[in-house]
Enzyme design. Structure first.
Site, PDB file in Angstrom:
ATOM      1  N   ASP A  45     -14.224  44.306  -8.516  1.00 59.55           N
ATOM      2  CA  ASP A  45     -14.487  42.987  -7.615  1.00 59.55           C
ATOM      3  C   ASP A  45     -13.477  42.648  -6.465  1.00 59.55           C
ATOM      4  O   ASP A  45     -13.707  41.798  -5.618  1.00 59.55           O
ATOM      5  CB  ASP A  45     -14.837  41.700  -8.408  1.00 59.55           C
ATOM      6  CG  ASP A  45     -13.654  41.250  -8.996  1.00 59.55           C
ATOM      7  OD1 ASP A  45     -12.563  41.798  -8.836  1.00 59.55           O
ATOM      8  OD2 ASP A  45     -13.816  40.055  -9.714  1.00 59.55           O
ATOM      9  N   GLY A  46     -12.526  43.501  -6.277  1.00 58.72           N
ATOM     10  CA  GLY A  46     -11.292  43.304  -5.398  1.00 58.72           C
ATOM     11  C   GLY A  46     -10.247  42.476  -5.857  1.00 58.72           C
ATOM     12  O   GLY A  46      -9.186  42.305  -5.183  1.00 58.72           O
ATOM     13  N   ARG A 101       4.464  30.631  12.234  1.00 62.45           N
ATOM     14  CA  ARG A 101       4.100  30.048  13.482  1.00 62.45           C
ATOM     15  C   ARG A 101       3.118  28.912  13.525  1.00 62.45           C
ATOM     16  O   ARG A 101       2.834  28.130  14.307  1.00 62.45           O
ATOM     17  CB  ARG A 101       3.583  31.283  14.509  1.00 62.45           C
ATOM     18  CG  ARG A 101       4.749  32.151  14.784  1.00 62.45           C
ATOM     19  CD  ARG A 101       4.394  33.275  15.781  1.00 62.45           C
ATOM     20  NE  ARG A 101       3.602  34.034  15.400  1.00 62.45           N
ATOM     21  CZ  ARG A 101       2.791  34.886  16.160  1.00 62.45           C
ATOM     22  NH1 ARG A 101       3.024  35.033  17.518  1.00 62.45           N
ATOM     23  NH2 ARG A 101       1.894  35.658  15.913  1.00 62.45           N
ATOM     24  N   GLN A 102       2.248  28.807  12.224  1.00 59.10           N
ATOM     25  CA  GLN A 102       1.381  27.828  11.833  1.00 59.10           C
ATOM     26  C   GLN A 102       2.433  26.445  11.418  1.00 59.10           C
ATOM     27  O   GLN A 102       2.257  26.281  10.121  1.00 59.10           O
ATOM     28  CB  GLN A 102       0.549  28.108  11.241  1.00 59.10           C
ATOM     29  CG  GLN A 102      -0.636  29.130  11.907  1.00 59.10           C
ATOM     30  CD  GLN A 102      -1.953  29.401  11.338  1.00 59.10           C
ATOM     31  OE1 GLN A 102      -2.330  28.580  10.417  1.00 59.10           O
ATOM     32  NE2 GLN A 102      -2.294  30.559  11.255  1.00 59.10           N
ATOM     33  N   HIS A 134      10.394  32.620  11.983  1.00 56.58           N
ATOM     34  CA  HIS A 134      10.150  31.844  13.505  1.00 56.58           C
ATOM     35  C   HIS A 134      11.036  30.656  13.639  1.00 56.58           C
ATOM     36  O   HIS A 134      11.366  30.546  14.933  1.00 56.58           O
ATOM     37  CB  HIS A 134       8.519  31.562  13.727  1.00 56.58           C
ATOM     38  CG  HIS A 134       8.394  31.203  14.979  1.00 56.58           C
ATOM     39  ND1 HIS A 134       8.588  31.788  16.129  1.00 56.58           N
ATOM     40  CD2 HIS A 134       7.781  30.153  15.285  1.00 56.58           C
ATOM     41  CE1 HIS A 134       8.320  31.101  17.194  1.00 56.58           C
ATOM     42  NE2 HIS A 134       7.675  30.051  16.628  1.00 56.58           N
ATOM     43  N   ASP A 171      12.274  33.186  26.053  1.00 54.71           N
ATOM     44  CA  ASP A 171      12.106  31.654  26.133  1.00 54.71           C
ATOM     45  C   ASP A 171      13.482  30.944  25.714  1.00 54.71           C
ATOM     46  O   ASP A 171      14.250  31.698  25.212  1.00 54.71           O
ATOM     47  CB  ASP A 171      10.964  31.333  25.693  1.00 54.71           C
ATOM     48  CG  ASP A 171      10.677  31.679  24.097  1.00 54.71           C
ATOM     49  OD1 ASP A 171      11.705  31.668  23.361  1.00 54.71           O
ATOM     50  OD2 ASP A 171       9.799  31.882  23.800  1.00 54.71           O
ATOM     51  N   LYS A 194       9.418  30.539  29.667  1.00 51.50           N
ATOM     52  CA  LYS A 194       8.154  31.083  29.342  1.00 51.50           C
ATOM     53  C   LYS A 194       7.017  29.976  29.488  1.00 51.50           C
ATOM     54  O   LYS A 194       7.161  28.906  28.902  1.00 51.50           O
ATOM     55  CB  LYS A 194       7.948  31.674  28.172  1.00 51.50           C
ATOM     56  CG  LYS A 194       6.843  32.059  27.683  1.00 51.50           C
ATOM     57  CD  LYS A 194       6.875  33.038  26.236  1.00 51.50           C
ATOM     58  CE  LYS A 194       6.737  32.447  25.246  1.00 51.50           C
ATOM     59  NZ  LYS A 194       6.881  33.251  23.911  1.00 51.50           N
ATOM     60  N   ARG A 196       2.992  29.706  28.253  1.00 48.07           N
ATOM     61  CA  ARG A 196       1.941  30.132  27.677  1.00 48.07           C
ATOM     62  C   ARG A 196       0.640  29.735  28.066  1.00 48.07           C
ATOM     63  O   ARG A 196       0.442  28.426  28.293  1.00 48.07           O
ATOM     64  CB  ARG A 196       2.132  30.300  26.061  1.00 48.07           C
ATOM     65  CG  ARG A 196       0.855  30.935  25.355  1.00 48.07           C
ATOM     66  CD  ARG A 196       1.087  30.805  23.957  1.00 48.07           C
ATOM     67  NE  ARG A 196       2.416  31.913  23.428  1.00 48.07           N
ATOM     68  CZ  ARG A 196       2.121  33.118  23.421  1.00 48.07           C
ATOM     69  NH1 ARG A 196       0.963  33.808  23.866  1.00 48.07           N
ATOM     70  NH2 ARG A 196       3.228  34.015  22.949  1.00 48.07           N
ATOM     71  N   ASP A 220      13.777  39.026  20.764  1.00 53.12           N
ATOM     72  CA  ASP A 220      12.758  37.793  20.424  1.00 53.12           C
ATOM     73  C   ASP A 220      12.934  38.051  18.926  1.00 53.12           C
ATOM     74  O   ASP A 220      13.041  38.845  18.333  1.00 53.12           O
ATOM     75  CB  ASP A 220      11.635  37.906  20.996  1.00 53.12           C
ATOM     76  CG  ASP A 220      10.722  36.603  21.068  1.00 53.12           C
ATOM     77  OD1 ASP A 220      11.545  35.513  20.711  1.00 53.12           O
ATOM     78  OD2 ASP A 220       9.744  36.501  21.808  1.00 53.12           O
TER      79      ASP A 220
HETATM   80  C1  R5P Z   1       7.322  32.258  20.288  1.00 50.86           C
HETATM   81  O1  R5P Z   1       7.638  31.501  20.395  1.00 50.86           O
HETATM   82  C2  R5P Z   1       7.735  33.587  19.539  1.00 50.86           C
HETATM   83  O2  R5P Z   1       9.218  33.628  19.592  1.00 50.86           O
HETATM   84  C3  R5P Z   1       7.367  34.790  20.235  1.00 50.86           C
HETATM   85  O3  R5P Z   1       7.912  35.022  21.369  1.00 50.86           O
HETATM   86  C4  R5P Z   1       5.852  35.045  20.356  1.00 50.86           C
HETATM   87  O4  R5P Z   1       5.352  34.705  18.999  1.00 50.86           O
HETATM   88  C5  R5P Z   1       5.485  36.485  20.612  1.00 50.86           C
HETATM   89  O5  R5P Z   1       4.225  36.414  20.831  1.00 50.86           O
HETATM   90  P1  R5P Z   1       3.245  37.534  21.669  1.00 50.86           P
HETATM   91  O6  R5P Z   1       3.841  38.719  21.569  1.00 50.86           O
HETATM   92  O7  R5P Z   1       1.863  37.248  21.357  1.00 50.86           O
HETATM   93  O8  R5P Z   1       3.594  36.959  23.034  1.00 50.86           O
END
Ligand code: R5P
Length: 298
Positions: A45-46, A101-102, A134, A171, A194, A196, A220
């Site tokens: 069933d996974g 990131r969340q 992050h 950034d 940066k 977004r 990064d």
């Molecule tokens: C954002 O604050 C992170 O440090 C990265 O710059 C970001 O998550 C990169 O995401 P993407 O490649 O989608 O621009």
């Protein structure tokens, strides 16, 4: 993959993924630990079940991925299996801290996935080690000792042969990491501003640094859609940079990222194997081992 730290005989076998076997071996050597294995069984069933055959009665480091999502269930089951097998404490070593990131509720009613996940992990593991999360703030959601080790030394080593003239962060948030790499390479650092516009689209405003004719490395934590790195690369090439290298600890490479980076003119990509993939050339094992060593004794 499990390790018994120190005094005990080998406990288990290899993780299923080849690249983790290499990470585990390197960590085992750095920590003077005995590598061992967690078996994962899949049912029709996974659903999944982790099993540890060896008898444990010590402090164990469990090396496990949290990506893709199915690995989260395996990690939880493996922590539980370690205790069933007799481990006194479990230190979970996670190369890529998924969902970091969340880190907050951006809109009314949104769940904070990192909080939900790391609390669940802390119900099953005593300590958590990861590489370049992050933000370090999210580590507070894990209710126990944590370490966010950095792969900056290894990224800097990998960039060392490329004649880098300057290092840029895409950034301000990444400036510290870029400065650390620059210091190791003996060159200057700066950051871009940066903005977004959407999940894939970002724009950059100029850095004070003159990059004309230079080989520039952009550093990064994550490459996800590649939107950030491709916009920064375009910006630097437009400003006269001769070559642009991009380096990151985590190569998520969401769909379309490769093309975005290629189209932007990225000359060289340096990423660790904290996330498995063809482009990973730098081992995350030294950073994880440093992280484990820096934790207080259980
Ligand atoms: C954002 O604050 C992170 O440090 C990265 O710059 C970001 O998550 C990169 O995401 P993407 O490649 O989608 O621009």
């Amino acid at each position: 993959m499990l390790f018994a730290i120190g005094r005990h005989p080998p406990l288990m076998h290899l993780a299923r993924a080849r690249h983790r076997a290499a990470t585990a071996e390197a960590m085992a050597e750095a920590l003077d630990a005995d590598p061992a294995t967690v078996e994962v069984q899949r049912f029709p069933d996974g659903e999944r079940l982790a099993r540890i055959e060896a008898r444990l009665d010590d402090h164990v480091v469990l090396l496990h991925d949290l990506r893709p999502d199915e690995r989260i269930v395996e990690a939880l089951s493996a922590c539980d299996a370690a205790r069933e097998a007799g481990a006194e404490t479990v230190t979970l070593a996670v190369p890529y801290l998924a969902y970091a990131r969340q880190d907050r509720s951006f809109e009314h009613g949104e769940g904070v996935t990192s909080r939900a996940l790391y609390r669940a992990l802390s119900a099953n593991a005593d300590r958590l080690v990861t590489v370049d999360p992050h933000t370090s703030d999210v580590l507070g959601f894990f209710e126990g000792p944590t370490v966010g080790a950095t792969a900056v030394p290894e990224l800097a080593d990998a960039l060392g042969d490329h004649g880098v003239d300057s290092v840029l962060a895409p950034d301000e948030g990444a400036r510290g990491r870029a400065s650390d790499v620059a210091e190791r390479l003996g060159c200057s650092a700066d950051h871009l501003e940066k903005t977004r516009h959407s999940a894939e689209e970002v724009s950059m405003t100029p850095a004070a640094l003159d990059v004309a004719g230079e080989t520039v490395a952009i550093v990064d934590d994550i490459i996800s859609t590649g939107g950030t790195m491709s916009a920064a690369t375009r910006h630097l090439l437009d400003a006269g940079a001769e070559r642009v290298l991009v380096a990151a600890t985590h190569g998520v490479f969401a769909e379309g990222a490769d093309k975005r980076l290629d189209d932007a003119g990225v000359d060289e990509l340096v990423v660790t194997d904290a996330i498995d993939g063809d482009r990973a050339t730098v081992s995350c094992a030294p950073a994880l081992a440093r992280g484990v060593r820096s934790l207080p004794s259980p």
